[in-house]
Each structure stands twice: as structure tokens, then as C-alpha cells.
Design a protein around this motif. Structure first.
Motif, short mmCIF file in Angstrom:
data_model
loop_
_atom_site.label_atom_id
_atom_site.label_comp_id
_atom_site.label_asym_id
_atom_site.label_seq_id
_atom_site.Cartn_x
_atom_site.Cartn_y
_atom_site.Cartn_z
N ARG A 33 26.87 19.04 2.08
CA ARG A 33 27.09 20.40 2.57
C ARG A 33 26.35 21.36 1.65
NH1 ARG A 33 33.61 20.45 3.61
NH2 ARG A 33 33.57 19.16 5.48
N ILE A 34 25.45 22.11 2.24
CA ILE A 34 24.68 23.09 1.48
C ILE A 34 25.28 24.46 1.69
CG2 ILE A 34 22.42 24.16 1.14
CD1 ILE A 34 21.21 21.50 2.18
N MET A 35 25.67 25.11 0.60
CA MET A 35 26.29 26.44 0.68
C MET A 35 25.21 27.47 1.00
SD MET A 35 29.10 26.36 -2.39
CE MET A 35 28.12 25.56 -3.65
N GLY A 36 25.03 27.75 2.27
CA GLY A 36 24.01 28.69 2.73
C GLY A 36 24.50 30.13 2.70
N TYR A 37 25.02 30.52 1.57
CA TYR A 37 25.58 31.87 1.44
C TYR A 37 25.56 32.31 -0.01
CZ TYR A 37 29.54 28.63 0.99
OH TYR A 37 30.35 27.57 0.67
N ASP A 38 25.87 33.57 -0.20
CA ASP A 38 25.89 34.23 -1.51
C ASP A 38 24.50 34.34 -2.14
OD1 ASP A 38 28.48 34.92 -1.30
OD2 ASP A 38 29.23 33.67 -2.93
N PHE A 39 23.50 34.59 -1.30
CA PHE A 39 22.19 34.98 -1.82
C PHE A 39 22.39 36.22 -2.68
CE2 PHE A 39 18.07 37.20 -1.41
CZ PHE A 39 17.23 36.20 -1.88
N HIS A 40 23.19 37.14 -2.17
CA HIS A 40 23.73 38.24 -2.97
C HIS A 40 25.23 38.00 -3.01
CE1 HIS A 40 20.20 40.90 -3.40
NE2 HIS A 40 19.81 40.29 -2.29
N GLY A 74 26.50 25.15 5.26
CA GLY A 74 27.63 26.05 5.12
C GLY A 74 27.19 27.45 5.53
N VAL A 75 27.81 28.00 6.55
CA VAL A 75 27.44 29.33 7.05
C VAL A 75 28.56 30.33 6.76
CG1 VAL A 75 25.78 28.57 8.79
CG2 VAL A 75 28.18 28.67 9.37
N PRO A 76 28.19 31.52 6.32
CA PRO A 76 29.20 32.52 5.97
C PRO A 76 29.68 33.31 7.19
CG PRO A 76 27.03 33.41 5.53
CD PRO A 76 26.83 31.99 6.02
N ILE A 155 31.94 26.25 8.37
CA ILE A 155 32.12 27.70 8.28
C ILE A 155 32.85 28.08 6.99
CG2 ILE A 155 33.25 29.70 9.34
CD1 ILE A 155 32.80 28.33 12.06
N TRP A 156 32.30 29.09 6.31
CA TRP A 156 32.95 29.62 5.11
C TRP A 156 33.12 31.11 5.28
CZ3 TRP A 156 35.51 27.42 1.38
CH2 TRP A 156 35.88 28.19 0.29
N TYR A 157 34.17 31.73 5.47
CA TYR A 157 35.49 31.18 5.54
C TYR A 157 36.18 31.66 6.81
CZ TYR A 157 37.39 35.61 3.64
OH TYR A 157 37.73 36.92 3.43
N LEU A 158 37.03 30.79 7.37
CA LEU A 158 37.74 31.11 8.61
C LEU A 158 38.72 32.24 8.38
CD1 LEU A 158 38.36 27.57 10.10
CD2 LEU A 158 36.80 29.33 10.93
N GLY A 159 38.79 33.13 9.34
CA GLY A 159 39.66 34.29 9.25
C GLY A 159 38.89 35.56 8.92
#
Length: 177
Positions: A33-40, A74-76, A155-159
Motif C-alpha cells: 500500500r503506497i500512501m498517496g497523500y500528504d504531499f503537503h 492509498g487515496v486521501p 481510502i484514507w480516511y473514511l468519514g
């Protein structure tokens, strides 16, 4: 299953990504799983969470080192609200919080499917910059998932999500598409 920080080359641009050996992990793990988020991220400068050009580079590098069938992106679904004041970090926000804050401060949301929507506002004399993910920017990430023919998404994160992402998921991941 192993979760790794996103990087667009073997070296990465910070210690977390540098520590992950995509080749070795790709050989040993059943799924990566590649965390594709938090570039910023909340502790840094304001900007897009998962810009499409960065995710494109991350996936291009990933498929060169890890078998495609093992890769999950991993999508934000969230955003950040950064106060533009020295020593203050941003805070994680939901899609609904972003939209309601823009409405409350009468701030126009600048739509950008490639970067994610954003807006600015002033509260108590302090400027704020907000970036978040909506269904349009989420759709672009799913297009990249399909472009590279990887195993899927997490998905990161549900809700925190724009409720319209579920329509996007159905449209982008229909059998045969």
C-alpha cells in the motif's frame, strides 16, 4: 501487506520515504500500500494533499520496482486548514468542514481536479489557507490507478470524504472499464 511512504524515485525526498526499499518490500510482501497523500501535510507549508502530477510520478516509479498486482494506492479524502501565522501547524479537516467553512466566510472555492480544491479566509485577524479532496480530484487519482493498472485503492480516511466519491468509484471501477 506493507504500507510505504510515497516516493517518485529510489531516494525519496525525506527520511520516511528514504527508508523504504520498494524493490525488497515488493519482493517480500503480498501487497504494498503506497500512501498517496500528504504531499503537503499539517506540519508543513500549505498546498495540495495529493497532486495528480506527483501521484503519476509515484505510480510510475512504483510499477518499475513492485509487481503491479501487488500495488494498492492509498487515496486521501480529507484536507488541511493551515493558519498563516508563525509557529502554527495546520489541522486535518473533513470535506464537509471545508465546504461549510468556505460558506461561513463567504470564500470562493477554487476548483482544480489536478491539485484539489482550495480557498482562503481570515478569522480573528489570521489568514487561513485550506486544501482538500473532492469527488473531482478523487476521480483523477482513480484515473491514475487505472492508467497504471494496479491492484486498486485503499481510502484514507473514511468519514472525511465528499459523499460523491462513491459515484466516482462505481464509474471508474466498473467491470470492463
Amino acid at each position: 501487506t506493507v504500507t510505504v511512504h510515497a516516493k517518485a524515485d529510489p531516494f525519496g525526498d525525506w527520511s520516511g520515504a528514504q527508508a523504504h526499499d520498494y524493490i525488497g518490500i515488493g519482493q517480500a510482501a503480498d501487497a504494498v500500500r503506497i500512501m498517496g497523500y500528504d504531499f503537503h501535510w499539517f506540519g508543513g507549508e500549505p498546498g495540495p494533499i495529493a497532486p495528480a502530477d506527483w501521484i503519476d510520478k509515484v505510480l510510475a516509479y512504483a510499477i518499475s520496482t513492485i509487481p503491479r498486482h501487488k500495488i494498492v494506492l492509498g487515496v486521501p479524502t480529507y484536507g488541511y486548514d493551515w493558519p498563516l501565522a508563525p509557529g502554527q501547524a495546520g489541522k486535518g479537516i473533513t470535506y464537509n468542514y471545508a465546504v461549510s467553512t468556505a460558506r461561513r466566510f463567504n470564500s470562493p472555492i477554487i476548483a482544480n481536479a489536478q491539485q484539489g480544491p482550495q480557498f482562503s479566509y481570515i478569522e480573528n485577524g489570521i489568514g487561513h489557507e485550506v486544501w482538500f479532496i473532492d469527488a473531482a480530484s478523487f476521480a483523477v487519482l482513480l484515473d491514475l490507478t487505472n492508467k497504471y493498472d494496479i491492484n486498486g485503492i485503499v481510502i484514507w480516511y473514511l468519514g472525511a470524504e465528499d459523499p460523491k466519491i462513491y459515484d466516482v468509484i462505481r464509474a471508474k471501477f466498473q467491470a470492463g472499464s
